[in-house]
Motif scaffolding. Structure first.
Motif, mmCIF file in Angstrom:
data_model
loop_
_atom_site.group_PDB
_atom_site.id
_atom_site.type_symbol
_atom_site.label_atom_id
_atom_site.label_comp_id
_atom_site.label_asym_id
_atom_site.label_seq_id
_atom_site.Cartn_x
_atom_site.Cartn_y
_atom_site.Cartn_z
ATOM 1 N N TYR A 226 0.836 -1.200 0.000
ATOM 2 C CA TYR A 226 0.000 0.000 0.000
ATOM 3 C C TYR A 226 0.877 1.258 0.000
ATOM 4 C CZ TYR A 226 -3.393 3.467 1.678
ATOM 5 O OH TYR A 226 -4.178 4.582 1.809
ATOM 6 N N ILE A 227 1.995 1.188 0.703
ATOM 7 C CA ILE A 227 2.914 2.325 0.816
ATOM 8 C C ILE A 227 4.168 2.130 -0.048
ATOM 9 C CG2 ILE A 227 4.388 3.637 2.407
ATOM 10 C CD1 ILE A 227 1.433 4.096 2.944
ATOM 11 N N VAL A 228 4.794 0.963 0.087
ATOM 12 C CA VAL A 228 6.095 0.711 -0.558
ATOM 13 C C VAL A 228 6.037 0.869 -2.073
ATOM 14 C CG1 VAL A 228 7.853 -1.063 -0.966
ATOM 15 C CG2 VAL A 228 6.904 -0.748 1.321
ATOM 16 N N SER A 229 4.939 0.471 -2.684
ATOM 17 C CA SER A 229 4.842 0.545 -4.151
ATOM 18 C C SER A 229 4.681 1.971 -4.671
ATOM 19 C CB SER A 229 3.669 -0.309 -4.645
ATOM 20 O OG SER A 229 2.439 0.240 -4.187
ATOM 21 N N SER B 199 12.886 1.300 0.242
ATOM 22 C CA SER B 199 14.334 1.316 0.041
ATOM 23 C C SER B 199 14.773 2.752 -0.183
ATOM 24 C CB SER B 199 14.706 0.473 -1.174
ATOM 25 O OG SER B 199 16.060 0.653 -1.506
ATOM 26 N N ILE B 200 15.851 3.111 0.426
ATOM 27 C CA ILE B 200 16.380 4.460 0.243
ATOM 28 C C ILE B 200 17.098 4.570 -1.098
ATOM 29 C CG2 ILE B 200 18.066 6.119 1.158
ATOM 30 C CD1 ILE B 200 17.399 4.967 3.945
ATOM 31 N N ASP B 201 17.606 3.435 -1.588
ATOM 32 C CA ASP B 201 18.468 3.446 -2.763
ATOM 33 C C ASP B 201 17.754 3.270 -4.104
ATOM 34 O OD1 ASP B 201 20.670 3.743 -1.067
ATOM 35 O OD2 ASP B 201 20.814 1.578 -0.791
ATOM 36 N N GLU B 202 16.499 2.846 -4.090
ATOM 37 C CA GLU B 202 15.784 2.619 -5.349
ATOM 38 C C GLU B 202 14.406 3.261 -5.322
ATOM 39 O OE1 GLU B 202 18.170 -1.281 -4.781
ATOM 40 O OE2 GLU B 202 16.341 -0.723 -3.762
ATOM 41 N N PRO B 203 13.943 3.696 -6.484
ATOM 42 C CA PRO B 203 12.556 4.161 -6.560
ATOM 43 C C PRO B 203 11.627 2.947 -6.434
ATOM 44 C CG PRO B 203 13.583 4.223 -8.729
ATOM 45 C CD PRO B 203 14.651 3.833 -7.757
ATOM 46 N N PRO B 204 10.395 3.156 -6.015
ATOM 47 C CA PRO B 204 9.478 2.036 -5.787
ATOM 48 C C PRO B 204 9.354 1.066 -6.965
ATOM 49 C CG PRO B 204 8.524 4.021 -4.905
ATOM 50 C CD PRO B 204 9.782 4.429 -5.637
ATOM 51 N N TYR B 205 9.297 1.571 -8.166
ATOM 52 C CA TYR B 205 9.067 0.658 -9.291
ATOM 53 C C TYR B 205 10.208 -0.333 -9.482
ATOM 54 C CZ TYR B 205 12.195 3.294 -12.399
ATOM 55 O OH TYR B 205 13.281 3.893 -12.975
ATOM 56 N N GLU B 206 11.402 -0.027 -8.969
ATOM 57 C CA GLU B 206 12.530 -0.939 -9.106
ATOM 58 C C GLU B 206 12.541 -2.037 -8.038
ATOM 59 O OE1 GLU B 206 16.178 1.261 -9.341
ATOM 60 O OE2 GLU B 206 15.695 2.044 -11.328
#
Length: 130
Positions: free
Chosen positions: A87-90, A97-104
């Protein structure tokens, strides 16, 4: 079936349909988000059938909380725990993750699994409602 239950269930089915379309487009993060939305709305439809006081759950987004209120089978809870996070992470950078955008953070394998399990839960919920 009461109108409000039917509306929540129809929207859950439409969200799942949109998840399937996004799977074909390789938009894995949207598959996760829309699957989460489909399961949440289907659970709320089931709760509307079971509980007379919707204020207890309509503003809640935890699938575990909703699943417990709806008394769904325990076999679904490991998936609900994982799917709740989507619900949030995507959607929000930094949430998963601090290092990647959600879609990755999503790939075909994860999206396929999420979609399969969301369909299974929706099938079970629809059987309970009808």
């Amino acid at each position: 079936m009461r109108t409000e239950i039917e509306i929540w269930l129809k929207q859950a089915e439409k969200d799942l349909e949109a998840a399937e379309k996004n799977f074909k487009l390789n938009e894995w993060y949207l598959v996760a988000f829309l699957s989460q939305q489909a399961v949440e709305k289907a659970l709320k439809a089931l709760l509307l059938k079971k509980i007379k006081n919707p204020e207890m759950f309509l503003e809640r987004h935890s699938l575990v909380y909703l699943g417990k209120m709806a008394k769904i089978p325990s076999k679904f809870f490991p998936f609900l725990r994982e799917l709740t996070k989507d619900y949030i992470v995507s959607r929000y950078p930094g949430a998963g993750s601090i290092d990647e955008p959600p879609y990755e953070l999503y790939d075909e394998s994860k999206a396929k699994n999420v979609l399969k399990k969301a369909k299974e839960i929706l099938r079970w919920i629809k059987q309970q409602i009808k």
